[in-house]
Write an enzyme that holds these catalytic residues in place. Structure first.
Site, PDB file in Angstrom:
ATOM      1  CB  ALA A 199      -0.911  -0.001   1.223  1.00  0.00           C
ATOM      2  N   GLY A 248      -0.128  -5.166   0.583  1.00  0.00           N
ATOM      3  CA  GLY A 248      -1.307  -5.122  -0.272  1.00  0.00           C
ATOM      4  C   GLY A 248      -1.107  -5.816  -1.604  1.00  0.00           C
ATOM      5  CD  GLU A 292       0.748  -6.108   5.576  1.00  0.00           C
ATOM      6  OE1 GLU A 292       0.063  -6.046   4.549  1.00  0.00           O
ATOM      7  OE2 GLU A 292       1.411  -7.122   5.910  1.00  0.00           O
ATOM      8  CD  GLU A 301      -3.512  -7.513   2.558  1.00  0.00           C
ATOM      9  OE1 GLU A 301      -4.283  -7.733   3.511  1.00  0.00           O
ATOM     10  OE2 GLU A 301      -3.028  -6.381   2.334  1.00  0.00           O
TER      11      GLU A 301
END
Length: 260
Positions: A68, A114, A137, A117
């Site tokens: 992200a 992300g 993270e 993911e």
């Protein structure tokens, strides 16, 4: 076709190509990119009969999606709207996971946070042997928020999911293949060819059967499992495509599926 800033979208021979195009940011997922993915999968190509599959990749050769956009996320967190950001990301990735045709991630570099993911939300994953994976993270004092704690668990099992999530360690493509995170790990020159081969093979199958198979398999993780499979089987078996497929099998010829 809609105008996009951060993704490149094109249809070639029935395959929708979606390229995350922020190479200077290693294709990091900011909110604009997420909104554009929502437009692609939730509106522009939702239920499209023009396409038989989707290939998602990242621009350049360094990253699929490196995570992200942390600078943007810091601002969101400071506003106390982290939950809303997580739910928005989850909803976008649900659109991909539940898409009516197979979505394949061609992972050409870093797939972190992300990015990992996003790959997990896809139905199939083919990695270049230079790819790297991880959910780092925890190094920032947060957790995966776009479905990583759920889908990583589903794909590689609880023990490995906990290890990767709690250590934040990266793994290479070979290890990702060994633990089942990706379907194939191949030299970069061969990875795209394999991805296209998979999508082309699936494109020859009954479209309704493909769609309902995706739905039924997803249902297992939503707790509907066998009842959802029975419903999906009923839909597929009542379609014209099944009559054509059965007739072609008996007559020893190639089926001419029409998606009806």
């Amino acid at each position: 076709m809609s105008n996009y800033q951060n993704v490149i979208v094109a249809v070639e021979a029935g395959i929708l190509h979606v390229t995350i195009n922020r190479p200077k940011a290693l294709n990091a997922l900011n909110q604009q990119t997420m909104r554009e993915l929502e437009q692609v999968f939730g509106k522009e190509y939702k239920d499209s009969k023009e396409i038989t599959g989707v290939l998602i990749t990242g621009s350049g050769d360094r990253a699929f999606v490196a995570g992200a956009d942390i600078k943007e996320f810091i601002g969101v967190a400071a506003e106390g709207s982290g939950r809303e950001m997580s739910e928005m990301g989850q909803n976008v990735f649900f659109l991909i996971e539940r898409f009516h045709v197979p979505v394949l991630a061609l992972i050409n570099g870093f797939a972190l946070g992300g990015g990992c993911e996003l790959a997990l939300a896809c139905h199939l994953r083919v990695a270049a042997d230079t790819a790297k994976f991880g959910q780092p993270e925890v190094n920032l004092g947060i957790i995966p928020g776009y479905g990583g704690t759920q889908r990583l668990n589903q794909v590689v099992g609880k023990g490995k999911a906990i290890e990767l999530t709690l250590t934040g360690n990266m793994i290479d493509a070979q290890e990702a293949h060994r633990i089942g995170l990706v379907n194939y790990a191949l030299p970069a020159a061969e990875a795209k060819a394999k991805a296209m081969e998979l999508l082309s093979t699936i494109a020859t199958k009954g479209p309704i059967a493909v769609r309902e198979s995706i739905s039924a398999i997803n249902a297992y993780y939503a707790g509907s499992d066998f009842a959802a499979e029975a419903e999906a089987f009923g839909i597929a078996s009542g379609a014209e495509d099944f009559a054509e497929g059965a007739a072609a099998f008996v007559e020893k010829r190639k089926a001419n599926f029409k998606g009806k």
